[in-house]
Write a protein that holds these residues in place. Sequence first.
Motif, PDB file in Angstrom:
ATOM      1  N   PHE A 106       1.002  -1.403  -0.259  1.00 31.73           N
ATOM      2  CA  PHE A 106      -0.058   0.174   0.348  1.00 31.73           C
ATOM      3  C   PHE A 106       1.065   1.361  -0.369  1.00 31.73           C
ATOM      4  CE2 PHE A 106      -2.992  -3.178   1.912  1.00 31.73           C
ATOM      5  CZ  PHE A 106      -4.245  -3.021   1.099  1.00 31.73           C
ATOM      6  N   LEU A 152     -10.886   7.296  -1.876  1.00 31.41           N
ATOM      7  CA  LEU A 152      -9.693   6.855  -2.440  1.00 31.41           C
ATOM      8  C   LEU A 152     -10.671   5.030  -2.311  1.00 31.41           C
ATOM      9  CD1 LEU A 152      -7.884   7.897   0.967  1.00 31.41           C
ATOM     10  CD2 LEU A 152      -7.271   7.101  -1.108  1.00 31.41           C
ATOM     11  N   TYR A 195      -9.567   2.943  -5.955  1.00 36.88           N
ATOM     12  CA  TYR A 195      -8.206   2.028  -5.732  1.00 36.88           C
ATOM     13  C   TYR A 195      -9.087   0.482  -5.068  1.00 36.88           C
ATOM     14  CZ  TYR A 195      -5.359   6.361  -6.422  1.00 36.88           C
ATOM     15  OH  TYR A 195      -4.471   6.953  -6.728  1.00 36.88           O
ATOM     16  N   SER A 248      -8.582  -0.086   0.329  1.00 31.69           N
ATOM     17  CA  SER A 248      -7.879   1.233   0.720  1.00 31.69           C
ATOM     18  C   SER A 248      -9.179   2.475   1.443  1.00 31.69           C
ATOM     19  CB  SER A 248      -8.453   2.017  -0.727  1.00 31.69           C
ATOM     20  OG  SER A 248      -7.072   1.004  -1.631  1.00 31.69           O
ATOM     21  N   GLN A 290      -4.420   5.368   3.099  1.00 29.84           N
ATOM     22  CA  GLN A 290      -3.967   5.140   2.411  1.00 29.84           C
ATOM     23  C   GLN A 290      -4.333   3.672   0.982  1.00 29.84           C
ATOM     24  OE1 GLN A 290      -3.592   1.275   5.375  1.00 29.84           O
ATOM     25  NE2 GLN A 290      -5.627   0.201   4.039  1.00 29.84           N
ATOM     26  N   TRP A 291      -3.768   3.441  -0.285  1.00 26.00           N
ATOM     27  CA  TRP A 291      -4.388   3.003  -1.157  1.00 26.00           C
ATOM     28  C   TRP A 291      -3.482   1.745  -2.178  1.00 26.00           C
ATOM     29  CZ3 TRP A 291      -3.054   7.489  -0.518  1.00 26.00           C
ATOM     30  CH2 TRP A 291      -1.799   8.289  -1.507  1.00 26.00           C
ATOM     31  N   ARG A 292      -3.955   1.161  -2.508  1.00 27.48           N
ATOM     32  CA  ARG A 292      -3.009  -0.312  -3.354  1.00 27.48           C
ATOM     33  C   ARG A 292      -2.322   0.886  -4.536  1.00 27.48           C
ATOM     34  NH1 ARG A 292      -2.765  -4.852  -2.113  1.00 27.48           N
ATOM     35  NH2 ARG A 292      -5.130  -5.725  -0.697  1.00 27.48           N
TER      36      ARG A 292
END
Length: 529
Positions: A460, A501, A505, A509, A526-528
């Motif tokens: 991530f 998000l 994503y 996320s 957070q995101w992939r």
Amino acid sequence: MTIQVIKDDINERNINRLEASVNRLESDLDQLSQSLVALSIDPDVNQARNIDLYSRYEALVIKEKIFNKLSTYQQLSRLKVDVTVYIPENESVISTLSNFPESPKKLSTSWSYVNSKKEVNNQPYFLRHIRYPAGEHEIGDEAIIEARVYIESIQNHLADLTTEELNNAFYYHEDYGTIDINSNDINSLNLGLHDNFVDENGSVQLSQNNMQYLISYVQVESLGWTLIDYVPLKEVLTPVYTSQYLLYGSVIFMILGGLFFGRLLYKDLHVPIQQLKNGVSSIKRANYSVRMESNVQNEFSSLMDGFNKMAEQIQNLFEQVYSEKLRSKDASLKLLQAQIDPHFLYNCLFYIKNMAKVNQTEAVEAMALHLGNYFRYRTKVEEVTTTLEEEIGLIRTFLSIHALRKRSLSYSISISEDFESVVIPRLLIQPIVENAIIHGTDRLNGCAEIKLTGGVKNGFFFIAIDDNGIGLTETRRNQLQRNLEEDKEQSYGMRNVHQRLKGIYGVDSGLIIQKSELGGLRVVLQWRL
């Protein structure tokens, strides 16, 4: 395979029926044994042990009472039984037998078989004694209760099995032979079965006189005999073999007929169905431009025409919905970008005015420059994405403006240079930073601190915003995390970022709300990868 299934089914059915019959017999014997025990400790029997102490009349009354109880036990039992009470010391005998037997020289503590036609009732029986008081001493001052269960009772159980289609059932003992339903005698036929009995219950297959027999057996624990039923396999399997021949002939006929009619139907049925199947699969894969062609005029041609019209309508509908969704997203983003907090603008202008009054030209220049850069970025509504480097530049500008207004505010940004070229949606981080300043550090009397860190972890991208504000309790943090998933008025800016998000994503996320090491709140985007 079919023959084995039939054998297993016969075995299972017969064993179940044999077990049920054995259980009924065991229950009857157990009930009789309990009656004998109850009789052995009966007060009248205890008086009979000392019958010499009573008058002749009283002795007759005691014996009459005992005889009546013996008759009652005899009538209540489902077995044909005779019960006798022996008092060896005073040579008293009370019995339901017509001729009083002699006192036994040897006691049988479990059911034992007696094969003697010279005895009373002229038929074999099973014998058991109960002695009270019990002990290893010789027969003497005690009461001995004797029960004789005649093989007629056993034959009655076999008669019940006959009504259940077990016509060949019989009891077997390797020393005494067999008991069957057709005779009051015990056959001397020795089948040699005992060597084949491995378990208490089971089945074996034996051959005798060129005949195969399927034998099911169940042990009668209390008697030491075995209840057996046998089935000649020829009688059972002959219909099976006949059915198999008919089945094989039918299958061959059906295969030939199937091949013939299958050839006829393949072109007019299978091919159109396969075309429809392929068309539905294409629709499932979102290929809405698929169309079918039919060279035959029948029901399938009408169905294919309907499918083509449906696919065309679905394609048009999805194109319309997709276009509307794009326009809606674009409008929402532009609206978000165009939103300007008037209080933020007023405060910045008021700061410029105050600094100009005291001739702080450097502060005025810095504020004007930062403010221009900030609103230039915010008002680029035609662009929906940017790089992380440009977004972080906006954050630096935003924090610099607040640092000019509030000298006690300090900030730090630590983002990997390899990370700065990542493309992200515009205005993704600024709402979180603004939230940290307004709700986290504005009410602090001392120094305020904002810290940004970013990098890659466990597949991530992440950006963490920490503040040293007043923070939230664990309960409030959990409630705020739940609010991000719900459509509520609170935390609109954070929920907007969270949903963006997830929408771009994936569902794993979004925002994660934690306690910061600085003492306040920590919000992680957070995101992939």
